[in-house]
Design an enzyme around this catalytic site. Structure first.
Site, PDB file in Angstrom:
ATOM      1  N   ASP A  60       0.867  -1.278   0.143  1.00  0.00           N
ATOM      2  CA  ASP A  60       0.055  -0.093  -0.007  1.00  0.00           C
ATOM      3  C   ASP A  60       0.934   1.287   0.027  1.00  0.00           C
ATOM      4  OD1 ASP A  60      -1.566   2.038   0.588  1.00  0.00           O
ATOM      5  OD2 ASP A  60      -2.874   0.941   2.151  1.00  0.00           O
ATOM      6  N   TYR A 152      -7.246  15.421  -7.292  1.00  0.00           N
ATOM      7  CA  TYR A 152      -6.719  14.504  -8.160  1.00  0.00           C
ATOM      8  C   TYR A 152      -5.755  15.313  -9.113  1.00  0.00           C
ATOM      9  CZ  TYR A 152      -6.077  10.915 -12.015  1.00  0.00           C
ATOM     10  OH  TYR A 152      -5.502  10.057 -12.974  1.00  0.00           O
ATOM     11  N   LYS A 156      -1.620  15.746  -9.164  1.00  0.00           N
ATOM     12  CA  LYS A 156      -0.938  15.314 -10.525  1.00  0.00           C
ATOM     13  C   LYS A 156      -0.026  16.491 -10.803  1.00  0.00           C
ATOM     14  CE  LYS A 156      -2.636  11.229 -11.145  1.00  0.00           C
ATOM     15  NZ  LYS A 156      -1.852  10.058 -11.026  1.00  0.00           N
ATOM     16  N   THR A 187      -9.803   2.693 -18.607  1.00  0.00           N
ATOM     17  CA  THR A 187      -9.394   1.761 -17.219  1.00  0.00           C
ATOM     18  C   THR A 187     -10.529   1.844 -16.288  1.00  0.00           C
ATOM     19  OG1 THR A 187      -8.433   3.405 -16.056  1.00  0.00           O
ATOM     20  CG2 THR A 187      -6.818   2.173 -17.672  1.00  0.00           C
TER      21      THR A 187
END
Ligand code: NAD
Length: 254
Positions: A60, A152, A156, A187
């Protein structure tokens, strides 16, 4: 099967499925021995079973000590670490007004902290064993505003910055660090969230929007060969760079 990465030792985080699994397959097809790691141990094992040279481990990336132990173990058993693909990532679809600090941190802990730990320990190990190539998985969302995924996108953008700084700090030690910034790839990360994007953006067909911007939804096979290039000596003059693979999405204002 070719031998561009013959005898190279690689780790791929988040390799149970999606981009990580495709990159593991592609690295192994070029002769690398790939340690496929994921929080999903069964998935990592399945990916590794399909490789010519591979093994799997549960890791993890939110657990800094576990990442350190993984890399120490790989170097102890194989004598080196040549390639690290810091790929593990997650997302939620949440407008900023509804994004609690808990939701923000849940994504940051994997997509930024997890990449930091992976880069940090891999770079230290590589610097001590003659160098290597680190590949971080950024995104074009780190280059522009990205509605409903502020956490997110911010992670990034930070990954791109971390990639640059790590490249500079280690450039005298034979360690190269480059980022891949894909567009929208088909995905689970994207497909499972299409209806949430439609709802949040008030659009009927997320797929049609992506088709308009990218020509089509990307495939993992559009991205994985770039990881081989960045892992190999063919990219020896690339360092601290971000490679966009998005069908032209970020090149266009309309
Ligand atoms: N799919 C896209 O459109 C796209 C675009 C740009 C960037 N990316 C990035 O590519 C990377 C892979 O994404 P994907 O599309 O293959 O997603 P995916 O959901 O198909 O796979 C992600 C993998 O990461 C693993 N993972 C999640 N949390 C983890 C943790 N804490 N520790 C270890 N492993 C963990 C998951 O179990 C899964 O196997 C991510 O960093 C993602 O942000 C994806």
């Amino acid at each position: 099967m070719a031998d561009l990465l013959k005898d190279k030792i690689a780790i791929v985080t988040g390799g149970a499925k999606g981009l990580g699994a495709a990159i593991a397959v592609e690295l192994a097809s070029e002769g690398a021995h790939v340690v496929v790691t994921d929080v999903d141990g069964d998935g990592a094992r399945k990916t590794a079973e399909g490789l010519l040279h591979g093994e799997s481990a549960v890791c993890d990336v939110r657990d800094d000590a576990a990442v350190a132990a993984l890399i120490e173990d790989v170097v102890a058993r194989h004598g080196t670490l040549d390639i690290m693909v810091a790929n593990a990532g997650i997302a939620t679809v949440t407008p900023i007004s509804e994004m609690t600090l808990e939701i923000w941190r849940s994504v940051m802990s994997v997509n930024l902290d997890g990449v930091f730990s992976s880069v940090r320990y891999a770079g230290k190990a590589m610097a001590a064993t003659g160098g290597g190539s680190i590949i971080t998985m950024a995104s074009i969302t780190g280059l522009a505003g990205s509605p409903l995924i502020a956490h997110y996108a911010a992670a990034k953008a930070a990954v791109i910055s971390l990639t640059q700084t790590a490249a500079v700090e280690w450039r005298g030690h034979g360690v190269r660090v480059n980022a891949i910034a894909p567009g929208f790839i088909g995905t689970d990360l994207v497909l499972d969230r299409a209806s949430q994007f439609e709802q949040g953006l008030g659009i009927d067909d997320f797929g049609a929007v992506i088709d308009g911007a990218q020509g089509r939804l990307g495939e993992v096979g559009d991205v994985a060969p770039l990881a081989v290039f960045l892992a190999s000596d063919r990219s020896r003059f690339s360092n601290g760079s971000t490679y966009v693979v998005d069908g032209g999405m970020s090149a266009s204002l309309v």
